[in-house]
Design a protein around this motif. Structure first.
Motif, PDB file in Angstrom:
ATOM      1  N   VAL A 108       0.878  -1.156   0.000  1.00 39.60           N
ATOM      2  CA  VAL A 108       0.000   0.000   0.000  1.00 39.60           C
ATOM      3  C   VAL A 108       0.925   1.218   0.000  1.00 39.60           C
ATOM      4  O   VAL A 108       1.938   1.227   0.693  1.00 39.60           O
ATOM      5  CB  VAL A 108      -0.929   0.003   1.240  1.00 39.60           C
ATOM      6  CG1 VAL A 108      -1.832   1.231   1.234  1.00 39.60           C
ATOM      7  CG2 VAL A 108      -1.754  -1.273   1.278  1.00 39.60           C
ATOM      8  N   VAL A 109       0.607   2.198  -0.814  1.00 46.22           N
ATOM      9  CA  VAL A 109       1.484   3.353  -1.019  1.00 46.22           C
ATOM     10  C   VAL A 109       0.691   4.627  -0.863  1.00 46.22           C
ATOM     11  O   VAL A 109      -0.478   4.678  -1.249  1.00 46.22           O
ATOM     12  CB  VAL A 109       2.034   3.351  -2.475  1.00 46.22           C
ATOM     13  CG1 VAL A 109       3.096   4.425  -2.664  1.00 46.22           C
ATOM     14  CG2 VAL A 109       2.565   1.991  -2.860  1.00 46.22           C
ATOM     15  N   SER A 110       1.331   5.667  -0.318  1.00 49.09           N
ATOM     16  CA  SER A 110       0.696   6.985  -0.295  1.00 49.09           C
ATOM     17  C   SER A 110       1.739   8.075  -0.474  1.00 49.09           C
ATOM     18  O   SER A 110       2.870   7.964  -0.019  1.00 49.09           O
ATOM     19  CB  SER A 110      -0.040   7.222   1.024  1.00 49.09           C
ATOM     20  OG  SER A 110      -0.425   8.586   1.101  1.00 49.09           O
ATOM     21  N   GLU A 111       1.315   9.134  -1.146  1.00 52.34           N
ATOM     22  CA  GLU A 111       2.190  10.296  -1.334  1.00 52.34           C
ATOM     23  C   GLU A 111       2.019  11.266  -0.174  1.00 52.34           C
ATOM     24  O   GLU A 111       2.769  12.235  -0.064  1.00 52.34           O
ATOM     25  CB  GLU A 111       1.783  10.970  -2.660  1.00 52.34           C
ATOM     26  CG  GLU A 111       2.660  12.111  -3.103  1.00 52.34           C
ATOM     27  CD  GLU A 111       2.313  12.591  -4.523  1.00 52.34           C
ATOM     28  OE1 GLU A 111       1.373  12.040  -5.129  1.00 52.34           O
ATOM     29  OE2 GLU A 111       3.001  13.494  -5.016  1.00 52.34           O
ATOM     30  N   TYR A 112       1.036  11.008   0.710  1.00 55.92           N
ATOM     31  CA  TYR A 112       0.661  11.995   1.723  1.00 55.92           C
ATOM     32  C   TYR A 112       1.101  11.564   3.110  1.00 55.92           C
ATOM     33  O   TYR A 112       1.112  10.371   3.421  1.00 55.92           O
ATOM     34  CB  TYR A 112      -0.853  12.227   1.685  1.00 55.92           C
ATOM     35  CG  TYR A 112      -1.280  12.626   0.309  1.00 55.92           C
ATOM     36  CD1 TYR A 112      -0.915  13.881  -0.189  1.00 55.92           C
ATOM     37  CD2 TYR A 112      -1.955  11.754  -0.515  1.00 55.92           C
ATOM     38  CE1 TYR A 112      -1.250  14.239  -1.487  1.00 55.92           C
ATOM     39  CE2 TYR A 112      -2.297  12.112  -1.810  1.00 55.92           C
ATOM     40  CZ  TYR A 112      -1.935  13.347  -2.300  1.00 55.92           C
ATOM     41  OH  TYR A 112      -2.251  13.696  -3.577  1.00 55.92           O
ATOM     42  N   GLN A 172      -9.158  13.481   0.092  1.00 60.21           N
ATOM     43  CA  GLN A 172      -9.933  14.599  -0.436  1.00 60.21           C
ATOM     44  C   GLN A 172      -9.929  14.498  -1.945  1.00 60.21           C
ATOM     45  O   GLN A 172      -9.039  13.890  -2.531  1.00 60.21           O
ATOM     46  CB  GLN A 172      -9.341  15.935   0.034  1.00 60.21           C
ATOM     47  CG  GLN A 172      -9.530  16.129   1.537  1.00 60.21           C
ATOM     48  CD  GLN A 172      -9.102  17.496   2.023  1.00 60.21           C
ATOM     49  OE1 GLN A 172      -8.280  18.143   1.373  1.00 60.21           O
ATOM     50  NE2 GLN A 172      -9.636  17.919   3.145  1.00 60.21           N
ATOM     51  N   ARG A 173     -10.923  15.121  -2.544  1.00 61.97           N
ATOM     52  CA  ARG A 173     -11.096  14.966  -3.979  1.00 61.97           C
ATOM     53  C   ARG A 173      -9.841  15.275  -4.791  1.00 61.97           C
ATOM     54  O   ARG A 173      -9.473  14.567  -5.711  1.00 61.97           O
ATOM     55  CB  ARG A 173     -12.234  15.839  -4.485  1.00 61.97           C
ATOM     56  CG  ARG A 173     -13.472  15.028  -4.784  1.00 61.97           C
ATOM     57  CD  ARG A 173     -14.649  15.950  -4.852  1.00 61.97           C
ATOM     58  NE  ARG A 173     -14.795  16.523  -3.515  1.00 61.97           N
ATOM     59  CZ  ARG A 173     -15.966  16.668  -2.901  1.00 61.97           C
ATOM     60  NH1 ARG A 173     -17.065  16.315  -3.514  1.00 61.97           N
ATOM     61  NH2 ARG A 173     -16.025  17.154  -1.693  1.00 61.97           N
ATOM     62  N   HIS A 174      -9.166  16.374  -4.435  1.00 62.28           N
ATOM     63  CA  HIS A 174      -7.993  16.732  -5.242  1.00 62.28           C
ATOM     64  C   HIS A 174      -6.885  15.707  -5.053  1.00 62.28           C
ATOM     65  O   HIS A 174      -6.063  15.499  -5.931  1.00 62.28           O
ATOM     66  CB  HIS A 174      -7.503  18.143  -4.895  1.00 62.28           C
ATOM     67  CG  HIS A 174      -6.986  18.295  -3.504  1.00 62.28           C
ATOM     68  ND1 HIS A 174      -5.655  18.145  -3.187  1.00 62.28           N
ATOM     69  CD2 HIS A 174      -7.623  18.562  -2.339  1.00 62.28           C
ATOM     70  CE1 HIS A 174      -5.500  18.346  -1.884  1.00 62.28           C
ATOM     71  NE2 HIS A 174      -6.678  18.586  -1.350  1.00 62.28           N
ATOM     72  N   ARG A 175      -6.891  15.021  -3.897  1.00 69.28           N
ATOM     73  CA  ARG A 175      -5.871  13.972  -3.684  1.00 69.28           C
ATOM     74  C   ARG A 175      -6.180  12.730  -4.514  1.00 69.28           C
ATOM     75  O   ARG A 175      -5.267  12.019  -4.924  1.00 69.28           O
ATOM     76  CB  ARG A 175      -5.763  13.619  -2.198  1.00 69.28           C
ATOM     77  CG  ARG A 175      -5.180  14.767  -1.402  1.00 69.28           C
ATOM     78  CD  ARG A 175      -4.728  14.472  -0.001  1.00 69.28           C
ATOM     79  NE  ARG A 175      -4.337  15.764   0.585  1.00 69.28           N
ATOM     80  CZ  ARG A 175      -5.017  16.402   1.544  1.00 69.28           C
ATOM     81  NH1 ARG A 175      -6.071  15.843   2.103  1.00 69.28           N
ATOM     82  NH2 ARG A 175      -4.601  17.584   1.956  1.00 69.28           N
ATOM     83  N   PHE A 176      -7.460  12.491  -4.768  1.00 68.52           N
ATOM     84  CA  PHE A 176      -7.779  11.371  -5.673  1.00 68.52           C
ATOM     85  C   PHE A 176      -7.174  11.639  -7.051  1.00 68.52           C
ATOM     86  O   PHE A 176      -6.647  10.754  -7.699  1.00 68.52           O
ATOM     87  CB  PHE A 176      -9.294  11.192  -5.799  1.00 68.52           C
ATOM     88  CG  PHE A 176      -9.917  10.634  -4.549  1.00 68.52           C
ATOM     89  CD1 PHE A 176      -9.670   9.323  -4.163  1.00 68.52           C
ATOM     90  CD2 PHE A 176     -10.734  11.408  -3.743  1.00 68.52           C
ATOM     91  CE1 PHE A 176     -10.229   8.805  -3.003  1.00 68.52           C
ATOM     92  CE2 PHE A 176     -11.292  10.891  -2.577  1.00 68.52           C
ATOM     93  CZ  PHE A 176     -11.033   9.596  -2.213  1.00 68.52           C
ATOM     94  N   LEU A 177      -7.235  12.891  -7.465  1.00 71.84           N
ATOM     95  CA  LEU A 177      -6.752  13.228  -8.805  1.00 71.84           C
ATOM     96  C   LEU A 177      -5.234  13.093  -8.905  1.00 71.84           C
ATOM     97  O   LEU A 177      -4.713  12.582  -9.904  1.00 71.84           O
ATOM     98  CB  LEU A 177      -7.184  14.646  -9.176  1.00 71.84           C
ATOM     99  CG  LEU A 177      -8.711  14.864  -9.212  1.00 71.84           C
ATOM    100  CD1 LEU A 177      -9.036  16.305  -9.570  1.00 71.84           C
ATOM    101  CD2 LEU A 177      -9.361  13.909 -10.203  1.00 71.84           C
TER     102      LEU A 177
END
Lengths: 387, 387
Positions: A212-216, A223-228
């Motif tokens: 599992v990976v995240s940039e945050y 949040q919506r902009h993070r989905f993008l």
């Protein structure tokens, strides 16, 4: 460079950040940039205003500890498991600005500056991978198509990368695991958060086998902009993106646009035209922005793992022609002109509207091939299942 | 030229016949050729052996009478209702031999020399027409997709041409009639025969409004090779061919190949990939040999009756973006950073990771657009349905 500097930057700079990328490209290291942000150095360029509001959120140690508690680590361009090749190819392609999508989202077309990872080394997990994404509001058809495709890919050792969302993403991850394959979920929130909550157990199973990976940083809400921006990572990490079920405004189309902008192979699975569920897939195929794929074999062929001809050959074998289907048109005319009870070559010739010599030649050839039989002067069909 | 000569030739020369076409092109008329066949004239060329077996089947008067009994007439290149423009365009294109299909079936790539017709004048019926064909073994999905498409086309005054077969063809004809439209069935047997028997009433209804057409003289049984040559007529008479449901070896693919070889617009409707029913459609789209279409609007756009942009616009209207879906990424970051209870611009700026001045600018703009509201120093989201 210290992990603390990267963690600090990850917290105060919401990725993707082109100003941070410019400084790194110019040769400044993470320690130096982190110091510069803290003291508002004059050389920060656009990173100055970009970090102004969060500059004082100095909690790198806490973030690293919270991630460790969640079983995660911070990886950076210096890490052995950094998917350097994938990012170089994808964002190098994007730099050429060939796609309208990348021109519109230029600021976002940069690699992440650090990633939080739970599970297996990321570069190994994505070395042979494909993104499978689609609507959260999946139909029964979408479920079934996704399951078939992800199972087929996993069986051939392709890792499935997706967004961990409900619907198509969930089915793709689950099918990969069920087939004993690797799968990677790219989250749009902190690595310590579980989103969607219903997928908590699934995310644990993904991390136990793949990652599992995240940039945050930890704690960040989805949040919506993070989905993008997450979608750009899904596309960047993989050789190609497949959308399975995507309506006219599905978020999965954003991932496909990223794949296009990053020079990846773009693929779409068609579906029934009697519902709007696959409208986005169909639209991309119509516009020539995605290749139509019907299964894992098509996808592997497009990704160069298997020849396209081999796929056609498989269909030829699976749907073999009957002897009658292989006949030429003149052969068919003769075959069709043979009445059930048998007939003479002269009668068959007239009925077929072909010259007698040609008719006799064809009758003899068909007899050799076991499709016609002869008794005395009477030729008749050997019983064949009719097409 | 007498009807009798054409009827005689139609009986003794099984169409399509390139040798007969060559003689007509060379300026010999039907009377002369009919006489020539009867006496085995030396100038017949390849038509000599081709007519040898049936030369003595001299029953023109009887054929014309039988057709009249069945309510049909014989039309020829001299008839006012001969679809001359359609045949000139289609077979003129084929003569260039651009497609592999036509190169393989060169001998068949010639117009019919006469046609038997029941119903309305043929040239009027096909003046604005499209072929809709598919498998006899239609699924419920195939039925539904065909019904939608044929209804949409008929409503816009496009005549539906098909083969009168069970399955997709039947649904296409019926939907056109139900929508008050014109439809044309091209038969693979004599005009006086009813095939398939189950469609007797349907064929009568087709002839009452549109027409039924055959290239073959009365009494001719439907045979496989006649289905193949019939398919070329379906493709030749129409501006384009749509295949709705066609498996790997479906006969409908033969019609589509003819459309390709005759320079017509080739279209295929996608379907579920979880069954083999649409495999042939998908294959043609993959190979770039057919355009993917999802409905009557797509088809009309490809046939030039309506702009492709208008179709996209209709989708835009049908699936209108919510205000939140239209936000840019920075607008989204600010919107997402507004907590339900409202917050200060400073807090929102930090949460969004954007400079305060930009944040304030965006908040004011979103407020003007009614997406954010302000009370004193607190900005909050106006309740919007979440994408």
């Amino acid at each position: 460079m210290s992990q603390e500097s990267w963690a600090y930057l990850n917290r105060v700079v919401e990725g993707p950040s082109r100003p941070l990328q410019l400084l790194l490209d110019a040769g400044r290291d993470a320690d130096e940039i982190a110091r510069g942000v803290r003291v508002r150095a004059s050389w920060l360029g656009d990173l100055g205003p970009q970090t102004e509001a969060r500059r004082s959120w100095d909690r790198a140690g806490q973030d690293l500890a919270e991630a460790a508690d969640a079983g995660a680590r911070l990886i950076t361009p210096e890490s052995r498991e950094w998917p350097r090749a994938e990012f170089d190819v994808a964002f190098g392609f994007a730099a050429a600005g060939r796609s309208e999508h990348v021109r519109s989202y230029q600021a976002d077309a940069v690699p992440p500056h650090a990633l939080w990872v739970r599970g297996t080394p990321l570069n190994e997990a994505v070395a042979q991978s494909v993104a499978v994404v689609g609507t959260r509001a999946a139909t029964r058809y979408g479920h079934e198509a996704t399951r078939q495709i992800a199972t087929g890919l996993a069986t051939h050792r392709w890792a499935i990368v997706s967004g961990g969302a409900l619907g198509i993403d969930t089915v793709a991850h689950e099918a990969a695991l069920a087939a004993g394959g690797l799968t990677v979920a790219v989250a749009a929130c902190g690595i310590d958060r579980t989103y969607p909550a219903r997928n908590a157990a699934l995310l644990d199973r993904i991390a136990a086998r793949g990652c599992v990976v995240s940039e945050y940083p930890p704690g960040m809400p989805p949040q919506r902009h993070r989905f993008l921006t997450r979608n750009r990572l899904v596309a960047a990490l993989t050789a190609g993106t497949v959308i399975v079920e995507a309506a006219w405004r599905s978020g999965a189309l954003n991932t496909l646009s990223w794949a296009e902008g990053l020079g990846r192979v773009t693929m779409a699975v068609p579906g029934p035209v009697t519902s709007a569920g696959s409208l986005g897939c169909h639209e991309r195929i119509k516009d020539g922005r995605a290749q139509l794929v019907t299964g894992a074999d098509d996808i592997r062929a497009l990704l160069g793992a298997v020849g396209a001809l081999d796929v056609a050959e498989q269909y030829e074998l699976a749907y073999a022609a009957t002897p009658v289907q292989s006949l030429t048109r003149n052969e068919l005319r003769v075959f069709d002109a043979c009445p059930p009870g048998g007939s003479s070559a002269q009668e068959i010739s007239a009925s077929a509207g072909l010259p007698v010599p040609l008719t006799v030649h064809l009758l003899m050839d068909l007899t050799r091939r076991g499709i016609i039989s002869r008794e005395g002067a009477a030729w008749s069909r050997v019983e064949v299942a009719q097409g």
